[in-house]
Design a protein around this motif. Structure first.
Motif, PDB file in Angstrom:
ATOM      1  N   ASN A   1       0.630  -1.361   0.011  1.00  0.00           N
ATOM      2  CA  ASN A   1      -0.093   0.008   0.142  1.00  0.00           C
ATOM      3  C   ASN A   1       0.650   1.053   0.512  1.00  0.00           C
ATOM      4  OD1 ASN A   1      -2.898  -1.233  -0.036  1.00  0.00           O
ATOM      5  ND2 ASN A   1      -2.443  -1.944   2.074  1.00  0.00           N
ATOM      6  N   LEU A   2       1.902   1.116   0.822  1.00  0.00           N
ATOM      7  CA  LEU A   2       2.866   2.112   0.997  1.00  0.00           C
ATOM      8  C   LEU A   2       3.591   2.202  -0.983  1.00  0.00           C
ATOM      9  CD1 LEU A   2       5.340   1.538   3.564  1.00  0.00           C
ATOM     10  CD2 LEU A   2       3.408   3.278   3.603  1.00  0.00           C
ATOM     11  N   TYR A   3       3.342   1.719  -2.198  1.00  0.00           N
ATOM     12  CA  TYR A   3       4.223   2.517  -2.811  1.00  0.00           C
ATOM     13  C   TYR A   3       2.497   2.915  -4.209  1.00  0.00           C
ATOM     14  CZ  TYR A   3       7.840  -0.283  -1.101  1.00  0.00           C
ATOM     15  OH  TYR A   3       9.359  -1.236  -1.556  1.00  0.00           O
ATOM     16  N   LYS A   4       3.134   4.095  -4.197  1.00  0.00           N
ATOM     17  CA  LYS A   4       2.186   4.457  -5.918  1.00  0.00           C
ATOM     18  C   LYS A   4       2.932   4.747  -6.893  1.00  0.00           C
ATOM     19  CE  LYS A   4      -2.201   4.588  -3.756  1.00  0.00           C
ATOM     20  NZ  LYS A   4      -1.637   2.693  -2.829  1.00  0.00           N
ATOM     21  N   GLY A   5       2.284   4.948  -8.345  1.00  0.00           N
ATOM     22  CA  GLY A   5       2.879   5.915  -8.765  1.00  0.00           C
ATOM     23  C   GLY A   5       3.559   5.138  -9.938  1.00  0.00           C
ATOM     24  N   VAL A   6       3.473   5.436 -11.797  1.00  0.00           N
ATOM     25  CA  VAL A   6       4.190   5.087 -12.235  1.00  0.00           C
ATOM     26  C   VAL A   6       4.731   5.303 -12.835  1.00  0.00           C
ATOM     27  CG1 VAL A   6       3.966   3.629 -14.060  1.00  0.00           C
ATOM     28  CG2 VAL A   6       2.064   3.716 -13.317  1.00  0.00           C
ATOM     29  N   TRP A   7       6.664   4.815 -12.987  1.00  0.00           N
ATOM     30  CA  TRP A   7       7.866   5.002 -13.552  1.00  0.00           C
ATOM     31  C   TRP A   7       8.285   5.804 -14.343  1.00  0.00           C
ATOM     32  CZ3 TRP A   7      11.796   6.765  -8.521  1.00  0.00           C
ATOM     33  CH2 TRP A   7      11.041   7.576  -7.744  1.00  0.00           C
ATOM     34  N   VAL A   8       9.465   6.239 -15.093  1.00  0.00           N
ATOM     35  CA  VAL A   8      10.192   5.799 -16.306  1.00  0.00           C
ATOM     36  C   VAL A   8      11.393   6.463 -16.247  1.00  0.00           C
ATOM     37  CG1 VAL A   8       9.735   6.619 -18.901  1.00  0.00           C
ATOM     38  CG2 VAL A   8       7.287   5.495 -17.832  1.00  0.00           C
ATOM     39  N   TYR A   9      12.182   5.601 -16.683  1.00  0.00           N
ATOM     40  CA  TYR A   9      13.110   5.799 -16.313  1.00  0.00           C
ATOM     41  C   TYR A   9      13.375   6.604 -17.950  1.00  0.00           C
ATOM     42  CZ  TYR A   9      18.406   6.323 -16.720  1.00  0.00           C
ATOM     43  OH  TYR A   9      19.467   6.907 -17.314  1.00  0.00           O
ATOM     44  N   ALA A  10      14.348   8.231 -17.435  1.00  0.00           N
ATOM     45  CA  ALA A  10      14.451   8.960 -19.105  1.00  0.00           C
ATOM     46  C   ALA A  10      15.463   8.500 -19.771  1.00  0.00           C
ATOM     47  CB  ALA A  10      13.275  10.312 -18.683  1.00  0.00           C
ATOM     48  N   GLU A  11      16.123   7.959 -20.141  1.00  0.00           N
ATOM     49  CA  GLU A  11      17.600   7.713 -20.656  1.00  0.00           C
ATOM     50  C   GLU A  11      18.099   8.230 -21.445  1.00  0.00           C
ATOM     51  OE1 GLU A  11      18.545   4.035 -21.777  1.00  0.00           O
ATOM     52  OE2 GLU A  11      19.979   4.512 -23.714  1.00  0.00           O
ATOM     53  N   GLN A  12      19.306   9.357 -21.468  1.00  0.00           N
ATOM     54  CA  GLN A  12      19.754   9.955 -22.028  1.00  0.00           C
ATOM     55  C   GLN A  12      21.283   9.863 -21.882  1.00  0.00           C
ATOM     56  OE1 GLN A  12      21.713  13.209 -21.061  1.00  0.00           O
ATOM     57  NE2 GLN A  12      21.958  12.049 -18.999  1.00  0.00           N
ATOM     58  N   ARG A  13      21.567  10.799 -23.608  1.00  0.00           N
ATOM     59  CA  ARG A  13      22.929  10.049 -22.873  1.00  0.00           C
ATOM     60  C   ARG A  13      23.332  11.776 -23.811  1.00  0.00           C
ATOM     61  NH1 ARG A  13      26.026   5.131 -23.139  1.00  0.00           N
ATOM     62  NH2 ARG A  13      25.039   3.476 -23.026  1.00  0.00           N
ATOM     63  N   ARG A  14      24.738  12.321 -23.009  1.00  0.00           N
ATOM     64  CA  ARG A  14      25.091  13.469 -23.730  1.00  0.00           C
ATOM     65  C   ARG A  14      23.273  15.239 -23.632  1.00  0.00           C
ATOM     66  NH1 ARG A  14      28.881  10.578 -26.399  1.00  0.00           N
ATOM     67  NH2 ARG A  14      30.979  10.658 -24.622  1.00  0.00           N
ATOM     68  N   GLY A  15      22.255  14.306 -22.839  1.00  0.00           N
ATOM     69  CA  GLY A  15      21.562  15.162 -22.641  1.00  0.00           C
ATOM     70  C   GLY A  15      20.342  14.732 -24.613  1.00  0.00           C
ATOM     71  N   GLU A  16      20.990  14.037 -24.984  1.00  0.00           N
ATOM     72  CA  GLU A  16      20.116  13.809 -26.080  1.00  0.00           C
ATOM     73  C   GLU A  16      19.152  12.244 -25.263  1.00  0.00           C
ATOM     74  OE1 GLU A  16      19.896  12.197 -30.217  1.00  0.00           O
ATOM     75  OE2 GLU A  16      21.495  13.272 -29.824  1.00  0.00           O
ATOM     76  N   VAL A  17      17.386  12.940 -25.044  1.00  0.00           N
ATOM     77  CA  VAL A  17      16.355  12.173 -24.612  1.00  0.00           C
ATOM     78  C   VAL A  17      16.579  10.918 -25.894  1.00  0.00           C
ATOM     79  CG1 VAL A  17      14.205  11.287 -24.211  1.00  0.00           C
ATOM     80  CG2 VAL A  17      16.041  13.515 -23.130  1.00  0.00           C
ATOM     81  N   SER A  18      16.818   9.110 -25.563  1.00  0.00           N
ATOM     82  CA  SER A  18      16.479   8.044 -26.330  1.00  0.00           C
ATOM     83  C   SER A  18      15.315   8.679 -26.844  1.00  0.00           C
ATOM     84  CB  SER A  18      16.948   7.511 -25.541  1.00  0.00           C
ATOM     85  OG  SER A  18      16.381   5.911 -26.346  1.00  0.00           O
ATOM     86  N   SER A  19      14.328   8.211 -27.993  1.00  0.00           N
ATOM     87  CA  SER A  19      13.785   7.971 -28.477  1.00  0.00           C
ATOM     88  C   SER A  19      12.178   6.473 -27.627  1.00  0.00           C
ATOM     89  CB  SER A  19      13.393   7.699 -29.734  1.00  0.00           C
ATOM     90  OG  SER A  19      13.781   6.396 -30.132  1.00  0.00           O
ATOM     91  N   ILE A  20      13.397   5.931 -26.702  1.00  0.00           N
ATOM     92  CA  ILE A  20      12.720   4.536 -25.876  1.00  0.00           C
ATOM     93  C   ILE A  20      11.636   5.978 -24.871  1.00  0.00           C
ATOM     94  CG2 ILE A  20      14.443   4.045 -24.850  1.00  0.00           C
ATOM     95  CD1 ILE A  20      11.714   1.888 -25.650  1.00  0.00           C
ATOM     96  N   VAL A  21      12.638   6.623 -24.800  1.00  0.00           N
ATOM     97  CA  VAL A  21      11.300   7.531 -23.123  1.00  0.00           C
ATOM     98  C   VAL A  21      10.190   7.767 -23.316  1.00  0.00           C
ATOM     99  CG1 VAL A  21      11.743   9.408 -21.622  1.00  0.00           C
ATOM    100  CG2 VAL A  21      14.364   7.569 -22.894  1.00  0.00           C
ATOM    101  N   TYR A  22      10.090   8.580 -25.240  1.00  0.00           N
ATOM    102  CA  TYR A  22       8.410   8.937 -25.530  1.00  0.00           C
ATOM    103  C   TYR A  22       7.557   7.818 -25.558  1.00  0.00           C
ATOM    104  CZ  TYR A  22      11.550  12.918 -26.071  1.00  0.00           C
ATOM    105  OH  TYR A  22      12.307  14.139 -25.884  1.00  0.00           O
ATOM    106  N   GLU A  23       7.859   6.026 -26.231  1.00  0.00           N
ATOM    107  CA  GLU A  23       7.165   5.374 -26.078  1.00  0.00           C
ATOM    108  C   GLU A  23       6.840   4.936 -24.968  1.00  0.00           C
ATOM    109  OE1 GLU A  23      10.234   3.945 -29.718  1.00  0.00           O
ATOM    110  OE2 GLU A  23       9.826   2.560 -28.305  1.00  0.00           O
ATOM    111  N   LEU A  24       7.627   4.800 -23.827  1.00  0.00           N
ATOM    112  CA  LEU A  24       7.554   4.165 -22.695  1.00  0.00           C
ATOM    113  C   LEU A  24       6.845   5.204 -21.864  1.00  0.00           C
ATOM    114  CD1 LEU A  24      10.755   3.112 -21.044  1.00  0.00           C
ATOM    115  CD2 LEU A  24       8.959   2.113 -21.703  1.00  0.00           C
ATOM    116  N   LEU A  25       6.617   6.390 -22.344  1.00  0.00           N
ATOM    117  CA  LEU A  25       5.856   7.624 -21.542  1.00  0.00           C
ATOM    118  C   LEU A  25       4.448   7.425 -21.914  1.00  0.00           C
ATOM    119  CD1 LEU A  25       7.848  10.969 -21.424  1.00  0.00           C
ATOM    120  CD2 LEU A  25       7.301   9.524 -18.949  1.00  0.00           C
TER     121      LEU A  25
END
Ligand code: FAD
Length: 337
Positions: free
Chosen positions: A9-33
């Motif tokens: 019951n203490l655990y709430k919310g969905v998280w997405v790890y926003a993978e980036q390299r040198r400031g460029e966010v990976s396109s998989i992040v937008y799919e996971l969002l």
């Protein structure tokens, strides 16, 4: 098996790890969002993105525009280049403090490398390489489906006694979240005491692989060559066709083992998993170990002398004949159009 002492019951919310390299966010992040938003709405909870890096604060709004309600930003020069130890340390700390019920990460080199460390530290389960996800709003359990036994069966895995429920997800199984400019959301800076981070490695430098295959994850078309090319010279045909189509170059393991092309191009069970709009398999028989890496392509075009081989059987379009005759015809046709 129940995780010792876990109060779900203490655990709430969905998280997405926003993978980036040198400031460029990976396109998989937008799919996971996109998928994370759907799951969060079904559970009646919020979607958060976790951004770890150096000088990356400005990316938070981009993640909010793509559906995150909250973005945790962990910034420090120590995160300038990806290293397993500090990255997994900080994400473990954050998970232990904030207690999300679901954590999604890309099944990328980065995700595959540090997600298992985090799962082991917090003593939860991790389902790797998922291709579909579903939640049960009543039990709040996550149904995680992934190919198993070389792709011969689909296994649905649950970790009902554990929290958070962690998955790595393959590229291109979900559509990218659309951008909604100026969307409202919260950006929270997570203060880090770098002394508390595990750091057993020293980053010496970054060397770009000159032979690196074009990023398969973003390629719409892949032209792939196998043993049927006959020799290393055969790849010249593949390269010419790929250049004309703006495609990435793939290969079977047989071709890579023969040293006709670097292994970074290999597709399949022990190579890369791809899911382009069009996959053109030239002189590849289609053994199961190759098929599992490309069978979610939208359109498969096979060029092969043997009409009965597995690749010709699964192909959307099967061109029977000698590739040394067929490919030059296609090249000529494209050039004249
Ligand atoms: P072949 O099976 O030899 O097929 C060549 C094809 O070319 C044939 O279908 C033939 O009809 C056709 N051909 C020949 N000449 C011509 C011509 N002139 N014109 C048109 N067609 C022609 N393989 C992978 O690809 N990726 C992996 O990740 C992978 N992982 C593996 C993991 C394990 C544990 C094992 C045991 C094997 C793995 N393999 C993998 C190897 C796999 O089993 C096959 O051996 C390999 O995929 C075969 O490659 P191929 O199709 O290029 O060669």
């Amino acid at each position: 098996m129940q995780q010792p002492g876990v109060d779900k019951n203490l655990y709430k919310g969905v998280w997405v790890y926003a993978e980036q390299r040198r400031g460029e966010v990976s396109s998989i992040v937008y799919e996971l969002l996109n998928e994370g938003k759907r799951l969060a709405e079904k559970l009646g909870t919020i979607l958060s993105a976790i951004l770890i890096g150096s000088n990356i604060k400005s990316k938070a709004q981009e993640l909010i525009n793509r559906g995150a309600d909250k973005v945790y930003v962990c910034e420090d020069p120590i995160f300038a280049e990806f290293q397993d130890d500090p990255y997994s340390s900080v994400l473990t700390q954050l998970i232990e403090k904030e207690k999300p019920e679901i954590v999604l990460m890309g099944a990328t080199n980065m995700g595959r490398s540090f997600a298992p460390r985090i799962a082991a530290r917090i003593r939860t389960g991790l389902t790797a390489d998922c291709i579909s996800l579903e939640v049960d709003p009543e039990t709040r359990n996550l149904w995680q489906t992934r190919p198993a036994f070389g792709g011969n069966i689909m296994a649905t895995i649950l970790t009902p006694g554990h929290r958070p429920q962690m998955s790595t997800v393959r590229h291109k199984v979900f559509k990218e979240a659309k951008t909604e400019e100026g969307r409202k959301g919260e950006s929270v800076e997570y203060k880090i005491d770098v002394q508390t981070l595990l750091n057993r490695t020293k980053f010496l430098g970054f060397i770009k692989d000159a032979n690196a295959a074009m990023n398969f994850a973003v390629a719409d078309i892949i032209v792939s060559g196998g043993r049927g090319l006959g020799n290393r010279e055969g790849f010249k045909l593949i390269k010419e066709l790929a250049e004309l189509l703006g495609a990435a170059i793939g290969a079977s393991r047989a071709a890579a083992d023969l040293d006709w092309i670097p292994h970074s191009h290999q597709i399949g069970q022990t190579g890369k998993t791809v899911s382009p709009k069009v996959y053109i398999a030239c002189g590849i028989s289609g053994q199961i170990q190759h098929i599992v890496g490309m069978n979610s392509s939208d359109i498969i075009i096979a060029i092969n002398k043997d009409a009965a081989c597995p690749m010709m059987q699964i192909a959307t379009y099967a061109l029977e004949g000698d590739l040394h005759e067929i490919i030059p015809c296609i090249i000529k046709e494209i050039k004249s159009s």
